[in-house]
Motif scaffolding. Sequence first.
Motif, PDB file in Angstrom:
ATOM      1  N   TYR A 182       0.854  -1.142   0.116  1.00 31.36           N
ATOM      2  CA  TYR A 182       0.101  -0.100  -0.023  1.00 31.36           C
ATOM      3  C   TYR A 182       0.910   1.212   0.001  1.00 31.36           C
ATOM      4  CZ  TYR A 182      -3.253   3.452   1.816  1.00 31.36           C
ATOM      5  OH  TYR A 182      -3.778   4.731   2.064  1.00 31.36           O
ATOM      6  N   LYS A 183       1.960   1.121   1.121  1.00 28.96           N
ATOM      7  CA  LYS A 183       2.679   2.489   1.033  1.00 28.96           C
ATOM      8  C   LYS A 183       3.486   2.601  -0.206  1.00 28.96           C
ATOM      9  CE  LYS A 183       2.392   4.705   4.969  1.00 28.96           C
ATOM     10  NZ  LYS A 183       2.358   6.148   4.720  1.00 28.96           N
ATOM     11  N   ASN A 185       2.381   1.994  -3.066  1.00 27.04           N
ATOM     12  CA  ASN A 185       1.176   2.254  -4.241  1.00 27.04           C
ATOM     13  C   ASN A 185       1.261   1.123  -5.188  1.00 27.04           C
ATOM     14  OD1 ASN A 185      -0.353   4.024  -4.584  1.00 27.04           O
ATOM     15  ND2 ASN A 185       0.822   5.485  -5.314  1.00 27.04           N
ATOM     16  N   SER A 226       3.235   9.486 -30.358  1.00 27.53           N
ATOM     17  CA  SER A 226       2.792   9.068 -28.958  1.00 27.53           C
ATOM     18  C   SER A 226       3.114   7.656 -28.635  1.00 27.53           C
ATOM     19  CB  SER A 226       1.303   9.294 -28.737  1.00 27.53           C
ATOM     20  OG  SER A 226       1.168  10.606 -29.093  1.00 27.53           O
ATOM     21  N   ARG A 233       9.624   5.177 -23.258  1.00 25.71           N
ATOM     22  CA  ARG A 233       9.485   5.452 -21.917  1.00 25.71           C
ATOM     23  C   ARG A 233       9.420   4.196 -21.075  1.00 25.71           C
ATOM     24  NH1 ARG A 233       6.206  10.439 -22.618  1.00 25.71           N
ATOM     25  NH2 ARG A 233       7.527  12.253 -21.936  1.00 25.71           N
ATOM     26  N   GLN A 245       8.035   7.035 -17.346  1.00 27.00           N
ATOM     27  CA  GLN A 245       6.538   7.474 -17.853  1.00 27.00           C
ATOM     28  C   GLN A 245       5.905   8.556 -17.161  1.00 27.00           C
ATOM     29  OE1 GLN A 245       4.298   3.565 -19.171  1.00 27.00           O
ATOM     30  NE2 GLN A 245       5.621   3.225 -17.449  1.00 27.00           N
ATOM     31  N   GLU A 246       6.520   9.003 -16.008  1.00 26.11           N
ATOM     32  CA  GLU A 246       6.296  10.074 -15.282  1.00 26.11           C
ATOM     33  C   GLU A 246       7.163  11.462 -15.394  1.00 26.11           C
ATOM     34  OE1 GLU A 246       6.372   7.151 -13.360  1.00 26.11           O
ATOM     35  OE2 GLU A 246       4.307   6.708 -14.311  1.00 26.11           O
ATOM     36  N   MET A 247       8.031  11.114 -16.350  1.00 23.99           N
ATOM     37  CA  MET A 247       9.062  12.165 -16.577  1.00 23.99           C
ATOM     38  C   MET A 247       8.969  12.983 -17.837  1.00 23.99           C
ATOM     39  SD  MET A 247      12.500  10.738 -15.298  1.00 23.99           S
ATOM     40  CE  MET A 247      13.293  11.172 -13.515  1.00 23.99           C
ATOM     41  N   VAL A 248       9.213  14.147 -17.838  1.00 23.87           N
ATOM     42  CA  VAL A 248       9.248  15.042 -18.898  1.00 23.87           C
ATOM     43  C   VAL A 248      10.358  14.851 -19.982  1.00 23.87           C
ATOM     44  CG1 VAL A 248       7.587  16.713 -18.307  1.00 23.87           C
ATOM     45  CG2 VAL A 248      10.049  16.906 -17.906  1.00 23.87           C
ATOM     46  N   SER A 249      10.455  14.998 -21.242  1.00 22.77           N
ATOM     47  CA  SER A 249      11.754  14.721 -22.082  1.00 22.77           C
ATOM     48  C   SER A 249      13.000  15.081 -21.437  1.00 22.77           C
ATOM     49  CB  SER A 249      11.457  15.195 -23.297  1.00 22.77           C
ATOM     50  OG  SER A 249      10.235  14.763 -24.072  1.00 22.77           O
ATOM     51  N   SER A 250      13.018  16.383 -20.910  1.00 24.86           N
ATOM     52  CA  SER A 250      14.624  16.875 -20.452  1.00 24.86           C
ATOM     53  C   SER A 250      14.851  16.100 -19.243  1.00 24.86           C
ATOM     54  CB  SER A 250      14.288  18.340 -20.128  1.00 24.86           C
ATOM     55  OG  SER A 250      13.108  18.589 -19.273  1.00 24.86           O
ATOM     56  N   GLU A 251      13.715  15.675 -18.548  1.00 24.61           N
ATOM     57  CA  GLU A 251      13.973  14.754 -17.092  1.00 24.61           C
ATOM     58  C   GLU A 251      14.723  13.409 -17.605  1.00 24.61           C
ATOM     59  OE1 GLU A 251      10.956  16.716 -13.861  1.00 24.61           O
ATOM     60  OE2 GLU A 251      10.438  15.170 -15.046  1.00 24.61           O
TER      61      GLU A 251
ATOM     62  N   GLU B 290       6.796  20.220 -19.813  1.00 22.60           N
ATOM     63  CA  GLU B 290       7.802  20.904 -18.689  1.00 22.60           C
ATOM     64  C   GLU B 290       7.205  22.249 -18.380  1.00 22.60           C
ATOM     65  OE1 GLU B 290       8.722  19.061 -21.503  1.00 22.60           O
ATOM     66  OE2 GLU B 290      11.082  18.366 -21.483  1.00 22.60           O
ATOM     67  N   ARG B 293       4.866  21.443 -15.660  1.00 23.64           N
ATOM     68  CA  ARG B 293       5.471  20.980 -14.362  1.00 23.64           C
ATOM     69  C   ARG B 293       6.256  22.147 -13.754  1.00 23.64           C
ATOM     70  NH1 ARG B 293       7.035  14.711 -14.612  1.00 23.64           N
ATOM     71  NH2 ARG B 293       7.474  14.932 -12.547  1.00 23.64           N
TER      72      ARG B 293
END
Lengths: 316, 331
Positions: A182-183, A185, A226, A233, A245-251, B290, B293
Amino acid sequence: MKIAKIYLGIIFILACISLEAQEVRIKASIDTNRILIGDQTNLNFELIQPKSKTVIWPIFTDTISSHIEIVQKGKLDTVDLGSGKISIRAKYLITSFDSGSFTIPAMEFIYDLKSDSTFSKSATNSLLLNVNTLAVDTTKAFKDIKGIKGEPYTIWEILRIVLPIILILGLIGFGIYAYRRYKANKPIFNMFTKPLPSADVEAISSLNELKDKNLWQNNAIKSYYSELTNIMRRYIERRYDFPAQEMVSSEIIGSLSNEDLSKDLVEKTEEILQTSDLVKFAKYEPLGNVNDAAIKWAYNFVNSTKEITQDKEAEK
Amino acid sequence: MEETTDIRELNERIKSESSFVDLINMEMGKVIIGQKKMVESLMIGLLSDGHILLEGVPGLAKTLAINSLAGAIDAKFSRIQFTPDLLPADLIGTMIYSQKKEEFAVRKGPIFANFILADEINRSPAKVQSALLEAMQENQVTIGDTSYKLPSPFLVLATQNPIEQEGTYPLPEAQVDRFMLKVIVGYPSKEEEKLILRQQIKNEKPKTNAVLKPEDIVKARAVVNDVYLDEKIENYITDIVFASRFPDKYGLSNLAGYISYGASPRASIFMAKAARAYAFLKRRGYVIPEDVRAICADVMRHRVGLTYEAEAENITSVDVINEILNTVEVP
């Protein structure tokens, strides 16, 4: 004279039948009249009575006399004897904790109770019960009373203790597991799910499917990029263990730069992700060769970054 | 409906129209050392017609930054120090009886300016805060029987101090919701602090020069409104906002006990507007994840209500927002 004799004979037979029908007989017996002190024996009663009669049994408490105790009262057992008669039997388990000879007195059974309080009764025979003690060898030294001897444990007794412990430990273990899931997730019940294929096998299979769809050739460029970025990803997330999958391209590029990857590969990845962003969010429509290069990059990225251990396993 | 915006043409337009951003940054840089995030947030508010609430301990150049921004734009600026005895009439104006003319005349308050610095907004009672927040919402005030339009651009920059809570009137959630951004101003870095020290001991008082006119801001706002926001970005924004309302549906059941109420629809609207302004500042004609965010925490932090459990465990709204951002899938 002869006729008179016949009449008298009939009257005598009828009288006998009538008397037999009215008769209530009670008999008491004992299995053995000689027991050791504390030992038990059965006191039996047998009552034969006409079906139509109501016979009142004597009331027994927990003792018969001051020396004889009733351990257990048996149930009444009725047997139809035919000819309008029944037999009722009862067993009483008796014992005595005093030595000596004791009389079981005659017990009275009452019947034919009338409204003027008159009644008939029938009594059992009295019995004698001899209670003996153990012979004590006075020539030998006296020993202390032994403690209560324990019976050996049965499997059921062991299980009755062990099973609740196992159940409680299991519940505690499951509670800890469920809390951690649960913790983190994550779903609690996924232990029976099919194991996933390796990251590269899954990615290559998805890329093959994407290629077969011919999306960009059918003007579905946005869907093509897409799906392509989603596949990559997911691959990067599984391969490098960061939430791509939860990051933007730069990240994603920032995180890939910290991995052991060639500069060229990272730069090419950045270029493709930027193109994808332009297509997805700025209605950019690249040329066909750019679209084709994007999936080629994806294949190349997966093939050049797949884990070496998987190759070794495949060789074996 | 098919979008007809030409992104390439828009990109070019934005590149030419956004050149003033560098000028403003340069002018602000003369006065404000560091605090790049705060200056960027002020620009976002300015370009997307959103009011800003600045929160930080005293001495972090909040007032100076707003003052300098107003100075860089040749616009009318009013500073209102909110005090416990301030009255709504001191803010919006009142009707004054002229004995000479034998009639009531309107005396407009300091709110009739392009930039309003509401300093320490939480020091005034609710009736004064309400008067200001009504003006923020409606862009007009009513004195007597007549409503007066406020000048354009009209931007309220309020400050509040997170410490010294005694004798303050915390803004109610409904009123805080009207601020587009809530910016937390942090301490400068060691290097920046040294530069501030050097500047101050020289007794230099640098001032910003007016490099823009209010009309330029109105024009820039029109360009910002044209920044392309794809449906995928709209979905991303709504996913983030919905995750704050229904965390269970987004695999965030661990947050469910910490959120007492999620972000309002204003959060979605302001997030889209702020993301557009941010893309404009980055010289782009389209919004990418970006951008969302980058502005998400400032838009959402005052719109997500926390439970006592969260407070007991020292979980802040920013922790909740970060968890949401780390869980909601990026398009």
